[in-house]
Design a protein around this motif. Structure first.
Motif, short mmCIF file in Angstrom:
data_model
loop_
_atom_site.label_atom_id
_atom_site.label_comp_id
_atom_site.label_asym_id
_atom_site.label_seq_id
_atom_site.Cartn_x
_atom_site.Cartn_y
_atom_site.Cartn_z
N ARG A 292 0.83 -1.21 0.00
CA ARG A 292 0.00 0.00 0.00
C ARG A 292 0.87 1.27 0.00
N PHE A 293 0.47 2.22 -0.81
CA PHE A 293 1.16 3.51 -0.86
C PHE A 293 0.14 4.61 -1.09
N ARG A 294 0.53 5.82 -0.77
CA ARG A 294 -0.37 6.96 -0.89
C ARG A 294 0.01 7.77 -2.13
N THR A 295 -0.98 8.05 -2.96
CA THR A 295 -0.75 8.81 -4.18
C THR A 295 -0.70 10.30 -3.89
N LYS A 296 -0.37 11.11 -4.89
CA LYS A 296 -0.33 12.56 -4.72
C LYS A 296 -1.70 13.14 -4.41
N THR A 297 -2.75 12.41 -4.81
CA THR A 297 -4.12 12.86 -4.52
C THR A 297 -4.63 12.28 -3.20
N ASN A 298 -3.72 11.68 -2.42
CA ASN A 298 -4.01 11.14 -1.09
C ASN A 298 -4.83 9.85 -1.12
N GLU A 299 -4.95 9.22 -2.29
CA GLU A 299 -5.64 7.94 -2.39
C GLU A 299 -4.65 6.82 -2.07
N VAL A 300 -5.13 5.77 -1.41
CA VAL A 300 -4.26 4.64 -1.08
C VAL A 300 -4.44 3.55 -2.14
N LYS A 301 -3.34 3.14 -2.74
CA LYS A 301 -3.36 2.08 -3.75
C LYS A 301 -2.33 1.02 -3.40
N THR A 302 -2.30 -0.05 -4.21
CA THR A 302 -1.31 -1.11 -4.04
C THR A 302 -0.69 -1.42 -5.40
N ASP A 303 0.30 -2.29 -5.40
CA ASP A 303 0.80 -2.83 -6.67
C ASP A 303 -0.35 -3.58 -7.34
N PHE A 304 -0.19 -3.86 -8.63
CA PHE A 304 -1.25 -4.57 -9.36
C PHE A 304 -1.37 -6.01 -8.87
N LEU A 305 -2.61 -6.46 -8.72
CA LEU A 305 -2.88 -7.80 -8.21
C LEU A 305 -2.55 -8.88 -9.22
N LEU A 306 -2.86 -8.62 -10.49
CA LEU A 306 -2.61 -9.60 -11.55
C LEU A 306 -1.29 -9.31 -12.24
N LEU A 307 -0.38 -10.26 -12.20
CA LEU A 307 0.91 -10.10 -12.85
C LEU A 307 0.78 -10.35 -14.35
N LYS A 308 1.77 -9.90 -15.09
CA LYS A 308 1.72 -10.01 -16.55
C LYS A 308 1.62 -11.47 -16.99
N ASN A 309 2.32 -12.36 -16.28
CA ASN A 309 2.28 -13.77 -16.70
C ASN A 309 0.91 -14.41 -16.44
N GLN A 310 0.11 -13.80 -15.53
CA GLN A 310 -1.24 -14.31 -15.30
C GLN A 310 -2.20 -13.89 -16.41
N LEU A 311 -1.85 -12.79 -17.09
CA LEU A 311 -2.68 -12.29 -18.19
C LEU A 311 -2.07 -12.60 -19.55
N LYS A 312 -0.98 -13.33 -19.52
CA LYS A 312 -0.25 -13.61 -20.77
C LYS A 312 -1.16 -14.25 -21.80
N ASP A 313 -1.13 -13.70 -23.01
CA ASP A 313 -1.88 -14.21 -24.16
C ASP A 313 -3.40 -14.07 -24.01
N ALA A 314 -3.87 -13.38 -22.97
CA ALA A 314 -5.32 -13.20 -22.81
C ALA A 314 -5.80 -12.10 -23.74
N ASN A 315 -6.83 -12.39 -24.51
CA ASN A 315 -7.34 -11.41 -25.48
C ASN A 315 -7.90 -10.16 -24.80
N ASN A 316 -8.42 -10.33 -23.58
CA ASN A 316 -9.04 -9.21 -22.87
C ASN A 316 -8.17 -8.71 -21.71
N ALA A 317 -6.85 -8.87 -21.84
CA ALA A 317 -5.92 -8.48 -20.77
C ALA A 317 -6.06 -7.01 -20.39
N PHE A 318 -6.39 -6.16 -21.37
CA PHE A 318 -6.49 -4.73 -21.12
C PHE A 318 -7.57 -4.37 -20.10
N LEU A 319 -8.54 -5.30 -19.89
CA LEU A 319 -9.59 -5.04 -18.92
C LEU A 319 -9.13 -5.26 -17.48
N TYR A 320 -8.02 -5.97 -17.31
CA TYR A 320 -7.60 -6.40 -15.96
C TYR A 320 -6.15 -6.06 -15.63
N ASP A 321 -5.47 -5.29 -16.47
CA ASP A 321 -4.05 -5.06 -16.23
C ASP A 321 -3.75 -3.98 -15.21
#
Length: 549
Positions: free
Chosen positions: A310-339
């Protein structure tokens, strides 16, 4: 270091008399000592005489002034006459002339202590700031500018603290009322939780969005988050409940997978994240029912790692690293929806668990990352009917629930002072836990401190009561084993909480049981003390003990 910087205004009635109170060489200026009761040697004083068009930049000189009263006047050693017999003397460092266009707001209290402004209200402080800016226009002398800037900075800081305190007090009152309302709402639904349990659940969620509710079947572990959500006005689509299956060995059933057809198939947790991100102002609950029917470290490893990023953005929102790694979305046609799936600050994970022979125990990796609330107390008496009926809250948003702190670096000096005693107790506990290599590190320390600080700032629990809950939820669950070292740890903690040596390496269990009520009454941490007595008795019976029943 400057002790005080004082701005003092000579009002019009005394302006003419002030002209008589200079020494013959303009080296000193004299004034009524009663106006400067807390003056110390070498304090800086700006004396403003707007009518006479001058400001004195002075340093106080509190030595005794020889005087001789003759009729209504006072003769000083250097032949300056005055009207008072209680005099303080100022060394004049600079006489500053006031221009015609000078703006000045009269000081209500006639005196402004720039470094000690506790007794001045916010409006007066803001007027003083304007006046300090005006004083800065009278000279380009570095010493004067530096002193006034320091003065200004301290007043601005005090204004911020007071305004923040007022806001916190209002917010604390609202939260306290909200929690009482929630408790009443839940009771009218036919459920009752022990005193402080609703408050504890709220503070646990606020500390970190991962809470585990543990206990025997039927104690309301699942109902607590569902009813809490209902009471604060959350809709059904803001609460997702998923039963854990014993055959879960990875995250695919929870997060998703890429199918043979080339599309990523999302699962409940991913869908919950997407839903929560649609409106960050509303809280969302994700309930994992019976989460230890499978090994949590196997199917939930991704979350356990992600929650720590968890980290705080410049707008004070708390986010994390991405949950789905690239290898989990590898070759997925709809990867752009979940990246760009990250854990949003308005999504709270609540796991329910039964601690028995049919389930898997938790590792320290899991226990360190959550507040584990034990719910084993059962009251079989009927709940008295509520006289008052209450509706769901309509003004409870995620702003009431989200974490204010995600790292200890965000704590202010004032925050640290408020939890100083709790930190000292944590140090003492950790020293005892080291005996059996059960001590904790920075993550646990920080989360306990955040919890205690929230409880204090929002006036929900006394610091000792807050720490008692945290010892039960973050410290004692890690204590288990069959070695004499484990026994020493339990005895050490028990004596620490009781504030006296009530048990030794050969504890008198009969004495402990007989005097339990008086021991608990004297302890600042009765819940934890009672649990330790239980664990010690269990060790004596089985040569093994643990926190969980």
């Amino acid at each position: 270091m400057i002790a005080q910087v004082i701005v003092y205004e000579i009002k019009s009635a005394a302006a003419k008399n002030a002209e008589k109170l200079f020494s013959h060489n303009d080296k000193y200026f004299y004034w009524n000592k009663e106006k400067f009761k807390n003056l110390s040697l070498d304090d800086y004083v700006f004396i403003v005489n707007k009518d006479s068009r001058w400001v004195l930049f002075t340093k106080s000189n509190t030595q005794e002034i020889e005087s001789n009263i003759q009729q209504v006047d006072t003769l000083f050693k250097d032949n300056i006459d005055g009207k008072w017999n209680s005099i303080t003397r100022f060394e004049i460092l600079k006489i500053l002339k006031i221009p015609d266009n000078w703006e000045w707001t009269s000081i209500k209290e006639n005196e402004a202590k720039c470094l000690h402004v506790n007794n001045t209200n916010i409006v007066d402080k803001k007027n003083i700031l304007l006046n300090i800016n005006q004083l800065k226009t009278l000279s380009n002398k570095e010493t004067i500018i530096k002193i006034l800037d320091t003065c200004k900075s301290n007043i601005e800081k005090k204004i911020t603290e007071v305004e923040s305190s007022n806001l916190t007090s209002t917010n604390a009152l609202n939260i306290k009322n909200h929690l009482e309302h929630i408790e009443t709402y839940i009771e009218q639904k036919g459920f009752y939780f022990n005193e402080g349990e609703i408050t504890n659940f709220y503070l646990s969620l606020k500390t970190k969005p991962f809470v585990i509710l543990a206990g025997i079947s039927g104690t309301g572990k699942t109902q607590l988050p569902r009813l809490f959500a209902e009471a604060i006005g959350m809709s059904k689509d803001q609460v997702i409940q998923i039963p854990v299956r014993p055959d879960w060995t990875d995250a695919s059933d929870l997060i998703g997978y890429t199918s043979l057809q080339g599309n990523f198939i999302s699962k409940p947790l991913t869908e919950a994240i997407i839903k929560a991100k649609e409106d960050i102002s509303k809280p969302h609950f994700f309930i994992l029912d019976e989460m230890n029917l499978a090994r949590v470290e196997h199917y939930f490893a991704d979350f356990l790692s992600i929650i720590e990023t968890r980290f705080r953005t410049k707008t004070n929102e708390v986010k994390t690293d991405f949950l789905l790694l690239k290898n989990q979305l590898k070759d997925a046609n709809n990867a752009f929806l979940y990246d760009d799936i990250y854990w949003p600050e308005n999504l709270y994970l609540i796991g329910t668990v039964n601690m028995d022979e049919t389930t898997y125990p938790f590792s320290r990796k899991v226990l360190d990352r959550a507040n584990s609330i034990e719910m084993n107390t059962v009251e079989l008496d009927w709940i008295s009917k509520q006289k008052q009926k209450v509706d769901k809250l309509t003004n409870f948003t995620n702003a009431n629930l989200k974490s204010e702190y995600i790292a200890s670096i965000e704590l202010t000096k004032t925050d640290k002072l408020q939890v100083e005693e709790a930190l000292e107790m944590l140090k003492k506990m950790n020293k005892i836990l080291e005996i059996s290599n059960l001590h904790f590190a920075y993550r646990v320390r920080d989360e306990i401190i955040f919890y205690v600080l929230y409880a204090k700032k929002e006036q929900l629990l006394k610091p000792e009561a807050a720490l008692d809950f945290q010892i039960m939820q973050k410290i004692l669950p890690r204590v288990h084993g069959s070695s004499t070292r484990t026994q020493k740890v339990i005895i050490g903690l028990l004596n620490l909480f009781a504030n006296e040596e009530i048990a030794t390496s050969y504890p008198d269990l009969e004495y402990l049981e007989k005097n339990k009520k008086s021991i608990l009454k004297k302890s600042n941490y009765p819940k934890s003390t009672e649990k330790l007595i239980f664990m010690l008795e269990r060790f004596d019976e089985n040569r093994f003990t643990s926190f969980w029943v």
